[in-house]
Design an enzyme around this catalytic site. Structure first.
Site, short mmCIF file in Angstrom:
data_model
loop_
_atom_site.label_atom_id
_atom_site.label_comp_id
_atom_site.label_asym_id
_atom_site.label_seq_id
_atom_site.Cartn_x
_atom_site.Cartn_y
_atom_site.Cartn_z
N LYS A 72 -7.45 5.16 -0.90
CA LYS A 72 -6.88 5.54 -2.20
C LYS A 72 -5.41 5.80 -2.03
CE LYS A 72 -7.07 6.81 -6.52
NZ LYS A 72 -5.93 5.87 -6.76
N LYS B 291 -4.08 13.96 2.51
CA LYS B 291 -3.96 14.56 1.17
C LYS B 291 -5.33 14.63 0.50
CE LYS B 291 -0.20 12.91 -0.80
NZ LYS B 291 0.71 12.11 -1.66
N LYS C 183 -2.03 2.82 1.05
CA LYS C 183 -0.75 2.74 0.31
C LYS C 183 -0.30 1.30 0.29
CE LYS C 183 2.22 5.73 -1.48
NZ LYS C 183 1.88 7.10 -1.87
N THR D 40 0.98 15.30 -10.97
CA THR D 40 1.62 15.62 -9.69
C THR D 40 2.53 16.85 -9.88
OG1 THR D 40 1.56 13.27 -9.16
CG2 THR D 40 2.89 14.66 -7.72
N ASN E 57 9.20 11.03 -12.49
CA ASN E 57 7.93 11.59 -13.00
C ASN E 57 7.62 12.93 -12.33
OD1 ASN E 57 4.83 11.93 -12.38
ND2 ASN E 57 5.00 10.98 -14.39
N SER F 123 -6.16 11.35 -10.34
CA SER F 123 -6.61 9.96 -10.17
C SER F 123 -8.11 9.94 -9.89
CB SER F 123 -5.88 9.29 -9.01
OG SER F 123 -4.65 8.76 -9.43
N1 GLU Z 1 1.31 7.93 -5.41
C1 GLU Z 1 0.71 9.23 -5.55
C2 GLU Z 1 0.71 9.96 -4.22
O1 GLU Z 1 1.51 9.67 -3.35
C3 GLU Z 1 -0.65 9.17 -6.22
C4 GLU Z 1 -1.69 8.37 -5.53
C5 GLU Z 1 -2.98 8.17 -6.31
O2 GLU Z 1 -3.10 8.67 -7.40
O3 GLU Z 1 -3.85 7.47 -5.78
O4 GLU Z 1 0.00 10.90 -4.01
#
Ligand code: GLU
Length: 414
Positions: A66, A90, A102, A186, A217, A345
């Site tokens: 994810k 995370k 990613k 976030t 954002n 998410s």
């Molecule tokens: N890009 C965001 C992060 O670095 C969200 C990732 C997501 O929602 O999967 O945490």
């Protein structure tokens, strides 16, 4: 040292502190799979330009990979691999049933027309389609990507599989299965983590001051929601410059100014300061919400904040961490503080899987409760192992992943 090597330093400190089995450590230190793709795009002038893109899946031990997709000229293999590893930790800290991944494309999206951007986005999906999916790997927005780009990705992937595929991607618009509360998520997580940190340091939010680096954002929602807690926001920046006012900056009014002028600079009642001055401001709370590598061995000694709460991924380098620790600055690490995005998410994905949607209040209540629990677990780990919050966060994450690796039989524990 590249970013991937740098990111291993706190992870290795956690592995050592928790005396992790070397077999488990070896698995966790390396991404499971990284794909590099070339994406030919028909440009508006009739030529074809080839862009390089990536998807890295660091771990699928706890669930599907994810993580977001980043569009930036500085995207590279090391960065994508590092960001994927941060997603694994995370998600594990937050207790989500996910691994980490990613993606990225080397591109400055501001230089593309809308049509070129859409074709590039669809091209990336075509190339990574074999390794992504609702139960395999679920992309989301990251730097310079948004709900529109997620919409194109969802459409392209649905065409490939021949079915409606909302659950393969998060951060979508509400009309195609997005979740209420995702856009601010976030920032809400950063605010929640910051408030917990102020509690630890016995600082009254109503009397506290804060500087926020970045007004995209993450930065803009962080500033708004921290302002709502009664904290005085004295400094804010974006890529064009930084502004300061000891009377306080209203981030809601600032957002209107940015919508009109394109930048935070020249906002009424504020004076221009440099990015360095913002980072070094005498504030209770500093929230770096922009890029990696902002707080380094070169400037950490000059910082005056009492608490740093990391909205960006990787804003602090390991040599800076050591200096901040010595100065007694309480750092809430990125993998805890900015987990609010992926947490909501996850809620979006759950809602997509059972085609039933929650109210914004439900989303917010669940997010805040989950993040407070994660903060407490990390704080407790840092106390138990006598390490800083960053290493505590890795201990909390690796502990969970290790249990799953053992049960799955990925190594034989000694
Ligand atoms: N890009 C965001 C992060 O670095 C969200 C990732 C997501 O929602 O999967 O945490």
């Amino acid at each position: 040292m590249n970013l991937f090597e740098m990111s291993q330093i706190p992870m290795k400190a956690a592995i050592k502190a928790m005396k992790l089995d070397p077999s488990a450590a070896a698995i966790i230190e390396n991404p499971e799979r990284t794909l590099e793709v070339s994406i030919p795009v028909k440009m508006d002038d009739g030529t074809v330009k080839v862009f390089i893109g990536y998807r890295s899946q660091h771990s699928t031990v706890m669930g599907p990979a994810k993580g977001g997709v980043r569009y930036h000229p500085n995207v590279c293999l090391d960065e994508v691999k590092t960001l994927a590893m941060w997603m694994t930790t995370k998600c594990a800290i937050a207790g989500l049933p996910y691994g980490g991944g990613k993606g990225g494309i080397i591109v400055d999206p501001a230089k593309l027309s809308r049509g070129e951007l859409e074709r590039l986005t669809r091209g990336w999906i075509d190339k990574v389609a074999p390794i992504i999916g609702e139960k395999k790997d679920i992309p989301a927005p990251d730097m310079n990507t948004n709900a529109q780009i997620m919409g194109w990705m969802m459409d392209e992937y649905s065409k490939i599989t021949g079915q409606f595929e909302p659950g393969f991607i998060t951060g979508k618009a509400i009309c195609v299965g997005g979740s209420l509360g995702r856009t601010a998520a976030t920032g809400r997580g950063v605010m929640t983590a910051a408030m917990e940190a102020l509690k630890v340091k016995k600082i009254n939010p109503k009397k506290a001051t804060c500087a926020v680096q970045g007004f995209g954002n993450v930065g803009s929602w962080t500033a708004k929601l921290i302002h709502d807690q009664g904290v005085t926001i004295v400094a804010i920046s974006d890529v064009y410059g930084a502004i300061y006012s000891d009377k306080g900056i209203d981030p809601y009014e600032l957002a209107k100014h940015v919508a009109k002028t394109g930048s935070v600079t020249k906002f009424k009642g504020t004076k221009a300061i440099s990015n360095e001055e913002l980072l070094e401001a005498k504030v209770d709370l500093l929230c770096p919400c922009a890029m990696e590598g902002q707080i380094t061995g070169a400037n950490a000694a000059k910082l005056n904040a009492k608490v740093i709460c990391e909205g960006a991924n990787g804003p602090t380098t390991p040599d800076a961490d050591a200096i901040l620790d010595k100065k007694g600055i309480f750092v809430v690490p990125d993998i805890l503080a900015n987990g609010g995005g992926v947490t909501v998410s996850y809620f979006e994905w759950v809602q997509n899987l059972y085609r039933y949607f929650w109210t914004e209040e439900e989303v917010i209540d669940k997010q805040v409760a989950l993040m407070r629990k994660a903060f407490k677990e990390v704080y407790d780990a840092s106390k138990e192992y006598k390490v800083d919050m960053r290493v505590g966060a890795y201990i909390s994450a690796i502990g969970r992943i290790n249990e799953a690796m053992k049960i799955r039989g990925m190594y034989d524990p000694k």
